[in-house]
Design a protein around this motif. Structure first.
Motif, mmCIF file in Angstrom:
data_model
loop_
_atom_site.group_PDB
_atom_site.id
_atom_site.type_symbol
_atom_site.label_atom_id
_atom_site.label_comp_id
_atom_site.label_asym_id
_atom_site.label_seq_id
_atom_site.Cartn_x
_atom_site.Cartn_y
_atom_site.Cartn_z
ATOM 1 N N MET A 226 0.848 -1.193 0.000
ATOM 2 C CA MET A 226 0.000 0.000 0.000
ATOM 3 C C MET A 226 0.887 1.249 0.000
ATOM 4 S SD MET A 226 -2.607 1.393 2.930
ATOM 5 C CE MET A 226 -3.459 -0.174 3.068
ATOM 6 N N ARG A 227 0.603 2.166 -0.896
ATOM 7 C CA ARG A 227 1.329 3.436 -0.937
ATOM 8 C C ARG A 227 0.370 4.557 -0.574
ATOM 9 N NH1 ARG A 227 2.376 7.818 -4.290
ATOM 10 N NH2 ARG A 227 0.729 7.109 -5.703
ATOM 11 N N LEU A 228 0.788 5.425 0.345
ATOM 12 C CA LEU A 228 -0.037 6.538 0.798
ATOM 13 C C LEU A 228 0.720 7.833 0.564
ATOM 14 C CD1 LEU A 228 -2.561 7.583 2.360
ATOM 15 C CD2 LEU A 228 -1.245 7.266 4.463
ATOM 16 N N ARG A 229 0.054 8.798 -0.064
ATOM 17 C CA ARG A 229 0.677 10.096 -0.281
ATOM 18 C C ARG A 229 -0.107 11.167 0.467
ATOM 19 N NH1 ARG A 229 1.062 13.733 -5.862
ATOM 20 N NH2 ARG A 229 2.120 15.507 -4.908
ATOM 21 N N LEU A 230 0.583 11.911 1.314
ATOM 22 C CA LEU A 230 0.006 13.034 2.050
ATOM 23 C C LEU A 230 0.963 14.206 1.897
ATOM 24 C CD1 LEU A 230 -0.933 11.074 5.265
ATOM 25 C CD2 LEU A 230 -2.593 12.114 3.725
ATOM 26 N N ASP A 231 0.587 15.194 1.119
ATOM 27 C CA ASP A 231 1.474 16.314 0.835
ATOM 28 C C ASP A 231 0.708 17.630 1.036
ATOM 29 O OD1 ASP A 231 3.543 17.907 -0.005
ATOM 30 O OD2 ASP A 231 3.238 17.515 -2.140
ATOM 31 N N PRO A 232 0.971 18.385 2.117
ATOM 32 C CA PRO A 232 1.977 18.132 3.153
ATOM 33 C C PRO A 232 1.509 17.042 4.113
ATOM 34 C CG PRO A 232 0.710 20.071 3.719
ATOM 35 C CD PRO A 232 0.239 19.650 2.352
ATOM 36 N N PRO A 233 2.387 16.581 5.004
ATOM 37 C CA PRO A 233 1.967 15.589 5.995
ATOM 38 C C PRO A 233 0.767 16.079 6.793
ATOM 39 C CG PRO A 233 4.352 15.853 6.013
ATOM 40 C CD PRO A 233 3.821 16.927 5.116
ATOM 41 N N ILE A 234 -0.041 15.151 7.221
ATOM 42 C CA ILE A 234 -1.319 15.496 7.829
ATOM 43 C C ILE A 234 -1.164 16.297 9.125
ATOM 44 C CG2 ILE A 234 -1.648 13.426 9.250
ATOM 45 C CD1 ILE A 234 -4.512 13.294 8.017
ATOM 46 N N ASP A 235 -0.050 16.112 9.834
ATOM 47 C CA ASP A 235 0.133 16.866 11.066
ATOM 48 C C ASP A 235 0.540 18.320 10.813
ATOM 49 O OD1 ASP A 235 2.675 16.390 10.163
ATOM 50 O OD2 ASP A 235 3.369 15.331 11.944
ATOM 51 N N GLU A 236 0.728 18.688 9.544
ATOM 52 C CA GLU A 236 1.021 20.078 9.189
ATOM 53 C C GLU A 236 -0.209 20.808 8.656
ATOM 54 O OE1 GLU A 236 4.353 20.353 6.562
ATOM 55 O OE2 GLU A 236 5.623 19.036 7.784
ATOM 56 N N TRP A 237 -1.342 20.137 8.613
ATOM 57 C CA TRP A 237 -2.551 20.777 8.101
ATOM 58 C C TRP A 237 -3.067 21.801 9.103
ATOM 59 C CZ3 TRP A 237 -6.184 16.663 5.456
ATOM 60 C CH2 TRP A 237 -5.470 16.013 4.442
ATOM 61 N N PRO A 238 -3.636 22.920 8.619
ATOM 62 C CA PRO A 238 -4.208 23.901 9.539
ATOM 63 C C PRO A 238 -5.433 23.331 10.261
ATOM 64 C CG PRO A 238 -4.745 24.445 7.263
ATOM 65 C CD PRO A 238 -3.756 23.332 7.207
ATOM 66 N N VAL A 239 -5.680 23.807 11.457
ATOM 67 C CA VAL A 239 -6.832 23.341 12.228
ATOM 68 C C VAL A 239 -8.102 23.947 11.624
ATOM 69 C CG1 VAL A 239 -7.946 23.330 14.484
ATOM 70 C CG2 VAL A 239 -5.451 23.125 14.314
ATOM 71 N N PRO A 240 -9.041 23.115 11.191
ATOM 72 C CA PRO A 240 -10.268 23.657 10.596
ATOM 73 C C PRO A 240 -11.192 24.244 11.655
ATOM 74 C CG PRO A 240 -10.409 21.279 10.729
ATOM 75 C CD PRO A 240 -9.024 21.637 11.182
ATOM 76 N N THR A 241 -12.029 25.168 11.227
ATOM 77 C CA THR A 241 -13.069 25.756 12.079
ATOM 78 C C THR A 241 -14.385 25.687 11.324
ATOM 79 O OG1 THR A 241 -12.830 27.992 11.180
ATOM 80 C CG2 THR A 241 -11.357 27.362 13.000
ATOM 81 N N PRO A 242 -15.519 25.891 12.009
ATOM 82 C CA PRO A 242 -16.805 25.887 11.289
ATOM 83 C C PRO A 242 -16.861 26.943 10.181
ATOM 84 C CG PRO A 242 -17.166 25.673 13.647
ATOM 85 C CD PRO A 242 -15.706 25.976 13.480
ATOM 86 N N GLN A 243 -16.165 28.063 10.377
ATOM 87 C CA GLN A 243 -16.176 29.117 9.364
ATOM 88 C C GLN A 243 -15.203 28.814 8.221
ATOM 89 O OE1 GLN A 243 -15.630 29.789 12.744
ATOM 90 N NE2 GLN A 243 -17.859 30.089 12.999
ATOM 91 N N ARG A 244 -14.119 28.118 8.543
ATOM 92 C CA ARG A 244 -13.099 27.812 7.539
ATOM 93 C C ARG A 244 -12.772 26.324 7.615
ATOM 94 N NH1 ARG A 244 -8.345 29.910 8.339
ATOM 95 N NH2 ARG A 244 -7.819 30.342 6.162
ATOM 96 N N PRO A 245 -13.701 25.479 7.159
ATOM 97 C CA PRO A 245 -13.496 24.026 7.255
ATOM 98 C C PRO A 245 -12.550 23.514 6.177
ATOM 99 C CG PRO A 245 -15.528 24.464 6.090
ATOM 100 C CD PRO A 245 -14.983 25.808 6.522
ATOM 101 N N ILE A 246 -12.208 22.253 6.292
ATOM 102 C CA ILE A 246 -11.539 21.550 5.201
ATOM 103 C C ILE A 246 -12.586 21.268 4.124
ATOM 104 C CG2 ILE A 246 -10.464 19.363 4.528
ATOM 105 C CD1 ILE A 246 -9.131 19.288 7.238
ATOM 106 N N TRP A 247 -12.186 21.444 2.877
ATOM 107 C CA TRP A 247 -13.047 21.103 1.749
ATOM 108 C C TRP A 247 -12.374 20.029 0.896
ATOM 109 C CZ3 TRP A 247 -17.869 22.302 -0.014
ATOM 110 C CH2 TRP A 247 -18.558 23.301 0.658
ATOM 111 N N THR A 248 -13.181 19.204 0.298
ATOM 112 C CA THR A 248 -12.711 18.283 -0.727
ATOM 113 C C THR A 248 -13.885 17.978 -1.647
ATOM 114 O OG1 THR A 248 -11.452 16.248 -1.145
ATOM 115 C CG2 THR A 248 -13.176 16.136 0.546
ATOM 116 N N GLY A 249 -13.670 17.177 -2.662
ATOM 117 C CA GLY A 249 -14.771 16.864 -3.580
ATOM 118 C C GLY A 249 -14.303 15.976 -4.717
ATOM 119 N N HIS A 250 -15.273 15.472 -5.452
ATOM 120 C CA HIS A 250 -14.941 14.613 -6.594
ATOM 121 C C HIS A 250 -16.197 14.398 -7.436
ATOM 122 C CE1 HIS A 250 -11.536 12.377 -8.181
ATOM 123 N NE2 HIS A 250 -12.441 11.598 -8.762
ATOM 124 N N GLN A 251 -15.984 13.824 -8.630
ATOM 125 C CA GLN A 251 -17.108 13.389 -9.447
ATOM 126 C C GLN A 251 -17.853 12.271 -8.721
ATOM 127 O OE1 GLN A 251 -14.010 13.779 -10.634
ATOM 128 N NE2 GLN A 251 -14.022 14.813 -12.619
#
Length: 448
Positions: free
Chosen positions: A1-26
């Motif tokens: 199994m190969r996993l790519r996290l760029d940047p590493p997950i512990d460097e992600w900013p802390v989300p808030t209700p006003q500024r959450p994490i977003w993602t999406g796809h078809q």
């Protein structure tokens, strides 16, 4: 199994209700690489909550203005006529109108989908019951095909279901009067800066927009019910600019977004620019492709709108299926099998370790020991003839070993052919056993 996290997950900013994490796809039947984006967004959002709280819901956009077939799946199957062969075969789980975005066609009847799932060949690798359960009643609950598939994905992927209510890309421009007005009245500058950004990142594969004297292409799609999407331009021929299609027909914006209505929807770069505006987003999670093209978005939006977008992360994983005793190997193993099959008929006695007192073995060794006693051509020719006769006799006596060597070549040949198919990472989620997906979750959690 190969996993790519760029940047590493512990460097992600802390989300808030006003500024959450977003993602999406078809909204098609995803593979695990896509699911990993949602697993990562869900994990970080969950941690952002206070003790005892459920965390911060992350945002999800359904890319429903794109053109794709949500019910087309490529599945692995073992060839019943050639048991050592693995195939990838495409199947349609329901009738979909090609070239029409899933937002602009109706949900497919579940009865039809169920019949096609149950009718899949027996040797296809997929969890039929899980898939049928995911589609249950979705035609009653969903007016559009995109909504239907959104429901299916929420049932197949708990991490997807953990997101906030989905936003559909086809509706992102409702209420965005300022952006729409700027596209209309600053179209030339918009397109020129857009094209400059496209040229700066050629590996993204984005197409530049058309800039003519009296009309300019803008990053919008015109969507119509059961019709192919159309490119949108701003007609500058008169003093008042208007949105038109490629053939010059004016486009009337309809805010209701109901079946039969015309909708102006954002193209890919405008879509993510709207979602990544810094007052609305803390981080956007892309897969490999999105992380590539959104470098164009950042350049274009900063230069045209004067706004630095929220940061992005790139997340994906390679998770492979296993196929039991099916041969999977490289060309070097095929080469070894071919060499052995060629070598064996001439060396049955040595390869199989036949006893020295075997009459044929003894006769062969005596011939070989005296082969170079002299240069008598007649004697040597007679010795070679005798050696061939002995080898043929040994081959005949040990035909099973020769047959097995031939089968090993065929199996290795099948293994080479199987390698590319077995190495695919894009089978639908319902093909993967629960423990494989659980291992992906564990690997992701360990990374943070």
């Amino acid at each position: 199994m190969r996993l790519r996290l760029d940047p590493p997950i512990d460097e992600w900013p802390v989300p808030t209700p006003q500024r959450p994490i977003w993602t999406g796809h078809q909204a098609f039947l995803w593979h695990p690489g896509i699911l990993t984006k949602y697993l990562a967004a869900e994990a970080v959002s969950r941690r952002a909550g206070s003790p005892g709280s459920p965390g911060v819901a992350f945002g999800n956009v359904v890319v429903d203005q794109d053109v794709y077939d949500p019910l087309s799946v490529t599945l692995p199957r073992r060839d019943s006529a050639q048991p050592d062969r693995l195939m990838a075969q495409r199947f349609s789980l329901g009738p979909v109108v090609q070239d029409v975005p899933p937002h602009m066609q109706p949900a497919v009847k579940v009865k039809v989908i169920n019949e096609r799932i149950t009718g899949l060949p027996a040797d296809v690798v997929i969890d039929r019951d899980r898939l049928i359960g995911a589609f249950r009643h979705t035609d009653r609950e969903s007016p559009f095909l995109a909504y239907q598939m959104d429901t299916v994905l929420r049932r197949l992927a708990p991490a997807y279901a953990a997101s906030a209510s989905s936003r559909f890309a086809s509706g992102l421009l409702r209420g965005e009067a300022e952006v729409m007005d700027r596209l209309l009245h600053d179209a030339t500058q918009c397109a020129r800066i857009y094209n400059k950004a496209v040229r700066a990142v050629p590996e993204a594969g984005m197409r530049p927009m058309s800039v003519e004297r009296d009309r300019v292409e803008v990053p919008l799609w015109k969507l119509g019910w059961m019709r192919p999407r159309e490119r949108v331009f701003v007609d500058l021929a008169d003093s008042t600019p208007i949105f038109v299609t490629e053939d010059g027909e004016p486009v009337a914006i309809d805010e209701k977004n109901a079946p039969g209505r015309v909708v102006l929807a954002p193209r890919a770069l405008l879509m993510t620019a709207m979602l990544r505006r810094p007052d609305r987003c803390g981080l956007f999670v892309h897969g490999t492709g999105g992380g590539n093209y959104d470098r164009v978005t950042e350049r274009w939006w900063a230069a045209w709108a004067g706004e630095v977008l929220a940061p992005m992360a790139v997340v994906t994983a390679d998770l492979h299926l296993t196929f039991g005793d099916l041969p999977v190997n490289g060309p070097e193993e095929l080469a070894r099998a071919k060499w052995y099959a060629h070598h064996l008929p001439h060396n049955v006695d040595r390869v199989l370790g036949l006893p020295a007192d075997d009459p044929d073995v003894r006769a062969k060794r005596e011939l070989l020991e005296h082969m170079d006693d002299d240069r008598d051509a007649g004697r040597r020719r007679s010795a070679f003839t005798a050696l061939h006769r002995i080898n043929k006799g040994l081959v005949k006596r040990h035909a099973d070993a020769l047959a097995e060597a031939g089968r090993a070549v065929d199996r290795a040949d099948a293994g080479v052919a199987n390698a590319a198919t077995a190495g695919r990472r894009d089978w639908p989620l319902a093909c993967y056993p629960a423990e494989a997906l659980a291992a992906l979750v564990s690997r992701l959690e360990a990374s943070g």
